[in-house]
Enzyme design. Structure first.
Site, mmCIF file in Angstrom:
data_model
loop_
_atom_site.group_PDB
_atom_site.id
_atom_site.type_symbol
_atom_site.label_atom_id
_atom_site.label_comp_id
_atom_site.label_asym_id
_atom_site.label_seq_id
_atom_site.Cartn_x
_atom_site.Cartn_y
_atom_site.Cartn_z
ATOM 1 C CG HIS A 139 -1.639 1.266 1.469
ATOM 2 N ND1 HIS A 139 -2.423 1.871 0.511
ATOM 3 C CD2 HIS A 139 -1.718 2.065 2.566
ATOM 4 C CE1 HIS A 139 -2.949 2.983 1.012
ATOM 5 N NE2 HIS A 139 -2.523 3.129 2.253
ATOM 6 C CG HIS A 141 -0.255 7.341 1.337
ATOM 7 N ND1 HIS A 141 -0.223 7.961 2.566
ATOM 8 C CD2 HIS A 141 -1.054 6.241 1.503
ATOM 9 C CE1 HIS A 141 -0.959 7.271 3.439
ATOM 10 N NE2 HIS A 141 -1.455 6.214 2.820
ATOM 11 C CG HIS A 210 -6.004 6.276 1.728
ATOM 12 N ND1 HIS A 210 -6.568 5.951 2.942
ATOM 13 C CD2 HIS A 210 -4.704 5.913 1.827
ATOM 14 C CE1 HIS A 210 -5.631 5.429 3.734
ATOM 15 N NE2 HIS A 210 -4.503 5.388 3.068
#
Ligand code: 2HA
Ligand code: ZN
Length: 273
Positions: A139, A141, A210
């Protein structure tokens, strides 16, 4: 030294590469890797900080007994290379798939990433649909993809088509396309369940406003996928910033030619937008 084992070196290098890309401000982003049985065996002698069993806030029975190396909650990717033993850790899943315990690392009171439910739910799906092949969930950004979630409709097929069109390699690298989760509160099982549903068919899931989740067989493949998607996003941001009409593009016919040349099945939904 456990830090000299290849899989830990690969994990740390990937995290540092992600930081250097600018995708991990402060404690942003997280990474997990499902260890191979032989990696667990070679690491066991270093398991020196066995913690208490803790609820996962997600049910992952198919991951019972598995071990993962994970980034820590609140930890900075920037510090992983210089301070791995506090920034990352190895966890074991219990026999029910409902609890984990720390067995190495996360020293001085650290706990696994706040996105642990999403990571484990994604691992469970990917273990099944890739026949045990995928091991990395990442994950980040990703600046440009996040920016695009403010102006591109939050539909899988629309994002997929736009990103495919921005660079010739894209349809070949992610022929199944990308999934999009609308804005949700992060850090729990609700967003994890929505993400893992999309991971059944995609290796890339965008979280509106996000960031991005990617899944892959190896550190190289998961990182390379994130990099390719984000670069395509960067090109799209540049194109949209220059003009709202394209003079020419990669056409539908071009996409079919690419699919034939590289023998990939493109997600047909992206042609019906
Ligand atoms: O702070 O990126 O999604 C880590 C995160 C939460
Ligand atoms: Zn995040």
């Amino acid at each position: 030294m456990i830090l000299e084992l290849d899989y830990i070196k690969g994990f740390i290098r990937m995290a540092t590469d992600g930081f250097n890309k600018g995708w991990h401000e402060r404690n942003g982003g997280n990474l997990s890797y499902r260890m191979k049985p032989e990696e667990v065996e070679e690491s066991r002698i270093y398991f020196d900080s066995i913690g208490k069993w803790v609820n996962i806030d997600a049910d992952v029975p198919s991951l019972a007994g598995e071990y993962f190396i994970v980034t820590g909650s609140g930890k900075y990717f920037h510090n992983i290379e210089s301070n791995p033993i506090e920034s990352i850790g190895i966890i074991q899943i219990d026999d029910s798939g409902r609890r984990y315990r720390i067995v190495w690392g996360l020293n001085n009171g650290g706990i696994p990433t706040s996105e642990l439910p999403t990571h484990l739910l994604n691992h469970a799906i990917k273990k099944r649909v890739t026949n045990n092949m995928h091991r990395v969930i990442y994950h980040a950004h990703t600046t440009n993809i996040i920016a695009l979630t403010f102006i591109i409709p939050l539909k899988d097929e629309v994002f997929t088509r736009q990103l495919w069109e921005m660079a010739t390699e894209c349809p070949v690298v992610f022929p199944e396309g990308v999934g999009v989760v609308p804005w949700m509160v992060p850090g729990g099982s609700a967003i994890g369940i929505e993400t893992s549903k999309l991971m059944e068919k995609y290796n890339v899931v965008i979280w509106a406003h996000h960031g991005t989740f990617c899944s892959g067989v190896s550190f190289d493949l998961a990182f390379g996928l994130m990099d390719t998607v984000e670069k395509s996003g960067e090109i799209l941001v540049k194109v949209l910033s220059m003009s709202n009409t394209k003079l020419q593009t990669i056409t539908e016919e071009n996409l079919h030619d690419l699919a034939n040349a590289f023998k990939v099945d493109l997600n047909v939904n992206a042609f019906e937008i």
